[in-house]
Scaffold this motif. Structure first.
Motif, PDB file in Angstrom:
ATOM      1  N   SER A   1       0.833  -1.210   0.000  1.00  0.00           N
ATOM      2  CA  SER A   1       0.000   0.000   0.000  1.00  0.00           C
ATOM      3  C   SER A   1       0.865   1.257   0.000  1.00  0.00           C
ATOM      4  O   SER A   1       0.552   2.220  -0.669  1.00  0.00           O
ATOM      5  CB  SER A   1      -0.937   0.012   1.206  1.00  0.00           C
ATOM      6  OG  SER A   1      -0.177  -0.028   2.385  1.00  0.00           O
ATOM      7  N   VAL A   2       1.954   1.229   0.774  1.00  0.00           N
ATOM      8  CA  VAL A   2       2.797   2.430   0.911  1.00  0.00           C
ATOM      9  C   VAL A   2       4.267   2.019   0.859  1.00  0.00           C
ATOM     10  O   VAL A   2       4.647   0.988   1.436  1.00  0.00           O
ATOM     11  CB  VAL A   2       2.520   3.148   2.256  1.00  0.00           C
ATOM     12  CG1 VAL A   2       3.446   4.345   2.450  1.00  0.00           C
ATOM     13  CG2 VAL A   2       1.065   3.602   2.339  1.00  0.00           C
ATOM     14  N   ILE A   3       5.058   2.808   0.137  1.00  0.00           N
ATOM     15  CA  ILE A   3       6.513   2.585   0.082  1.00  0.00           C
ATOM     16  C   ILE A   3       7.198   3.793   0.710  1.00  0.00           C
ATOM     17  O   ILE A   3       6.908   4.933   0.361  1.00  0.00           O
ATOM     18  CB  ILE A   3       7.013   2.448  -1.371  1.00  0.00           C
ATOM     19  CG1 ILE A   3       6.272   1.322  -2.103  1.00  0.00           C
ATOM     20  CG2 ILE A   3       8.514   2.206  -1.400  1.00  0.00           C
ATOM     21  CD1 ILE A   3       6.553   1.299  -3.615  1.00  0.00           C
ATOM     22  N   ILE A   4       8.126   3.514   1.637  1.00  0.00           N
ATOM     23  CA  ILE A   4       8.965   4.572   2.211  1.00  0.00           C
ATOM     24  C   ILE A   4      10.384   4.280   1.741  1.00  0.00           C
ATOM     25  O   ILE A   4      10.917   3.205   2.011  1.00  0.00           O
ATOM     26  CB  ILE A   4       8.977   4.514   3.758  1.00  0.00           C
ATOM     27  CG1 ILE A   4       7.580   4.395   4.345  1.00  0.00           C
ATOM     28  CG2 ILE A   4       9.801   5.650   4.345  1.00  0.00           C
ATOM     29  CD1 ILE A   4       6.832   5.642   4.540  1.00  0.00           C
TER      30      ILE A   4
ATOM     31  N   MET B   1       5.173   7.019  -0.454  1.00  0.00           N
ATOM     32  CA  MET B   1       4.507   6.874  -1.761  1.00  0.00           C
ATOM     33  C   MET B   1       3.298   5.983  -1.583  1.00  0.00           C
ATOM     34  O   MET B   1       3.435   4.804  -1.219  1.00  0.00           O
ATOM     35  CB  MET B   1       5.447   6.185  -2.762  1.00  0.00           C
ATOM     36  CG  MET B   1       6.574   7.056  -3.232  1.00  0.00           C
ATOM     37  SD  MET B   1       7.729   6.072  -4.205  1.00  0.00           S
ATOM     38  CE  MET B   1       6.673   5.647  -5.586  1.00  0.00           C
ATOM     39  N   LEU B   2       2.127   6.507  -1.874  1.00  0.00           N
ATOM     40  CA  LEU B   2       0.905   5.713  -1.784  1.00  0.00           C
ATOM     41  C   LEU B   2       0.760   4.918  -3.077  1.00  0.00           C
ATOM     42  O   LEU B   2       0.755   5.486  -4.165  1.00  0.00           O
ATOM     43  CB  LEU B   2      -0.305   6.626  -1.581  1.00  0.00           C
ATOM     44  CG  LEU B   2      -1.638   5.912  -1.479  1.00  0.00           C
ATOM     45  CD1 LEU B   2      -1.659   4.981  -0.266  1.00  0.00           C
ATOM     46  CD2 LEU B   2      -2.775   6.920  -1.382  1.00  0.00           C
TER      47      LEU B   2
ATOM     48  N   ALA C   1      -4.066  -2.406  -0.100  1.00  0.00           N
ATOM     49  CA  ALA C   1      -3.098  -3.516  -0.032  1.00  0.00           C
ATOM     50  C   ALA C   1      -2.599  -3.723   1.409  1.00  0.00           C
ATOM     51  O   ALA C   1      -2.643  -2.802   2.231  1.00  0.00           O
ATOM     52  CB  ALA C   1      -1.936  -3.234  -0.973  1.00  0.00           C
ATOM     53  N   PRO C   2      -2.138  -4.930   1.720  1.00  0.00           N
ATOM     54  CA  PRO C   2      -1.863  -5.256   3.119  1.00  0.00           C
ATOM     55  C   PRO C   2      -0.519  -4.789   3.707  1.00  0.00           C
ATOM     56  O   PRO C   2      -0.384  -4.736   4.923  1.00  0.00           O
ATOM     57  CB  PRO C   2      -1.898  -6.795   3.135  1.00  0.00           C
ATOM     58  CG  PRO C   2      -1.611  -7.211   1.733  1.00  0.00           C
ATOM     59  CD  PRO C   2      -2.120  -6.125   0.845  1.00  0.00           C
ATOM     60  N   TYR C   3       0.496  -4.475   2.883  1.00  0.00           N
ATOM     61  CA  TYR C   3       1.828  -4.260   3.459  1.00  0.00           C
ATOM     62  C   TYR C   3       2.364  -2.847   3.219  1.00  0.00           C
ATOM     63  O   TYR C   3       2.043  -2.205   2.223  1.00  0.00           O
ATOM     64  CB  TYR C   3       2.835  -5.257   2.866  1.00  0.00           C
ATOM     65  CG  TYR C   3       2.443  -6.685   3.105  1.00  0.00           C
ATOM     66  CD1 TYR C   3       2.411  -7.202   4.399  1.00  0.00           C
ATOM     67  CD2 TYR C   3       2.076  -7.511   2.049  1.00  0.00           C
ATOM     68  CE1 TYR C   3       2.022  -8.508   4.629  1.00  0.00           C
ATOM     69  CE2 TYR C   3       1.696  -8.824   2.268  1.00  0.00           C
ATOM     70  CZ  TYR C   3       1.673  -9.312   3.563  1.00  0.00           C
ATOM     71  OH  TYR C   3       1.282 -10.603   3.786  1.00  0.00           O
ATOM     72  N   VAL C   4       3.225  -2.435   4.153  1.00  0.00           N
ATOM     73  CA  VAL C   4       4.018  -1.209   3.996  1.00  0.00           C
ATOM     74  C   VAL C   4       5.475  -1.660   3.898  1.00  0.00           C
ATOM     75  O   VAL C   4       5.925  -2.471   4.726  1.00  0.00           O
ATOM     76  CB  VAL C   4       3.846  -0.278   5.213  1.00  0.00           C
ATOM     77  CG1 VAL C   4       4.842   0.876   5.166  1.00  0.00           C
ATOM     78  CG2 VAL C   4       2.411   0.255   5.285  1.00  0.00           C
ATOM     79  N   VAL C   5       6.191  -1.176   2.890  1.00  0.00           N
ATOM     80  CA  VAL C   5       7.614  -1.531   2.749  1.00  0.00           C
ATOM     81  C   VAL C   5       8.470  -0.287   2.979  1.00  0.00           C
ATOM     82  O   VAL C   5       8.212   0.765   2.392  1.00  0.00           O
ATOM     83  CB  VAL C   5       7.919  -2.131   1.354  1.00  0.00           C
ATOM     84  CG1 VAL C   5       9.414  -2.394   1.197  1.00  0.00           C
ATOM     85  CG2 VAL C   5       7.133  -3.425   1.147  1.00  0.00           C
TER      86      VAL C   5
END
Ligand code: FDP
Length: 341
Positions: A102-105, A113-114, A119-123
């Motif tokens: 769902s979100v990337i840092i 970044m959305l 979606a289930p995960y944040v990376v």
């Protein structure tokens, strides 16, 4: 080392050397819980694929004019290298569009970044850590951590990513060294795979890596010692005593490579706070916390000198922290020197 070799030899440390050929895909599938959907395994596989692409480009960097500067300054105020930008683009591309993230840092992006609201995960990731070394052909690495969103019925909020490392469900790194290794933990030990360039697959090299009982190295940039707190220098003096086993300093200046060597041979890697920079240099979310998660899974630990790195609650995505990761007893001792005695 590839386990296609007839005899891959013993592991350097605690851990089990692979006895048969196991691809990362097969290993992930075999080690997921029986009721798992498989989406975490596929996400780890996506990151492994990103690692293969980055490894390929890193190897050819000198030939493909990728060694230079990109001309931009990243959110940390550091000059971006062309390889930083490439690695970041590869990670973004592979983490997007599958309904898993769902979100990337990223270290290279100023804001989260959305990617996919439901979606289930944040990376969280540093696409190419140690990249100031790349022009001199020194090992670099990609560091990542994965969080599971707790409430997917609402769009992602900062509560989904400003979380302590204790909430990580998986973390790892890809090391671009003399060989390319993918090292990860999903909370059940640390497992290492080597890229066999001939077949293009990460193959299991060691499962359940553990820090050896006798640590061999400490990794600190001693040229910064005059800027450290007194306790740090007392710790280094203690390391040099005849009755302390860990007296050899090895410092590459590339966090993944220093961490990896010490994971295999025992030791501690640290980047302390300094008088003018008490928060240190490394970032909590995508450097300190993932490495501390791996260290703990291998029987070690991570600390900022006062508390466990995994217990720190971040307040911003690019927050810095002093980092000490590796052998549990050395990290405990270092805390005593810094704040105990
Ligand atoms: P780099 O700036 O090359 O990306 O994360 C930052 C980092 O590398 C770490 O990988 C490394 O351990 C550290 O900086 C090295 O910093 P010093 O040169 O100050 O020792």
């Amino acid at each position: 080392m590839s386990n296609l070799d007839p005899d891959p030899g013993p592991p350097p440390v605690g851990g089990t050397a692979a006895e048969k050929i196991v691809t990362i895909e097969r290993f992930l599938a075999d080690h997921q819980p029986a009721d798992a959907t498989g989406s975490l395994s596929r996400l780890l596989d996506d990151i492994a694929l990103a690692g293969k692409l980055i490894a390929g480009r890193t190897r050819r960097a000198g030939l493909t004019e990728m060694l230079g500067k990109a001309g931009e300054i990243n959110p940390q105020g550091e000059e971006q290298k062309l390889m930083d930008v490439y690695a970041d683009n590869v990670m973004t591309s592979l983490l997007s569009g599958h309904g898993r993230v769902s979100v990337i840092i990223s270290e290279e992006q100023p804001a989260p970044m959305l990617v996919d609201e439901s979606a289930p995960y944040v990376v969280v990731h540093d696409p190419l850590d140690g990249s100031s070394n790349i022009d001199s052909n020194v090992s670099v690495g990609t560091i990542f951590g994965i969080y599971r969103r707790e409430n997917r019925t609402i769009p992602p909020t900062p509560a989904d990513w400003l979380r302590p490392g204790r909430d990580l469900i998986a973390a790892g790194y890809v090391l671009y060294g003399t060989s390319t290794m993918f090292v990860y933990s999903a909370g059940q030990g640390v497992h290492a795979f080597t890229l066999d360039p001939e077949v293009g697959e990460f193959l299991l090299t060691w499962s359940d890596l553990r820090y050896p009982a006798e640590p061999a190295y400490y990794s600190l940039n001693l040229s910064s010692a005059p800027q450290w707190e007194k306790g740090m220098s007392r710790f280094v003096e203690w390391l040099h005593r005849d009755d302390t086993p860990t007296s050899t300093q090895r410092y590459i200046g590339s966090a993944v490579a220093d961490f990896h060597r010490n994971l295999l041979h025992g030791g501690v890697f640290g980047y302390p706070g300094e008088v003018d920079r008490p928060e240190g240099k490394l970032r909590l979310l995508y450097e300190g916390a993932p490495l501390a998660f791996l260290a703990e899974q291998a029987g070690g630990r991570g600390s900022d000198g006062v508390q466990d790195l995994l217990d720190i609650h971040p307040t911003s995505i690019h927050q810095r922290t002093p980092v000490f990761v590796g052998d549990r007893h050395l990290v405990d001792r270092l805390e005593e020197f810094l704040f105990g005695v």
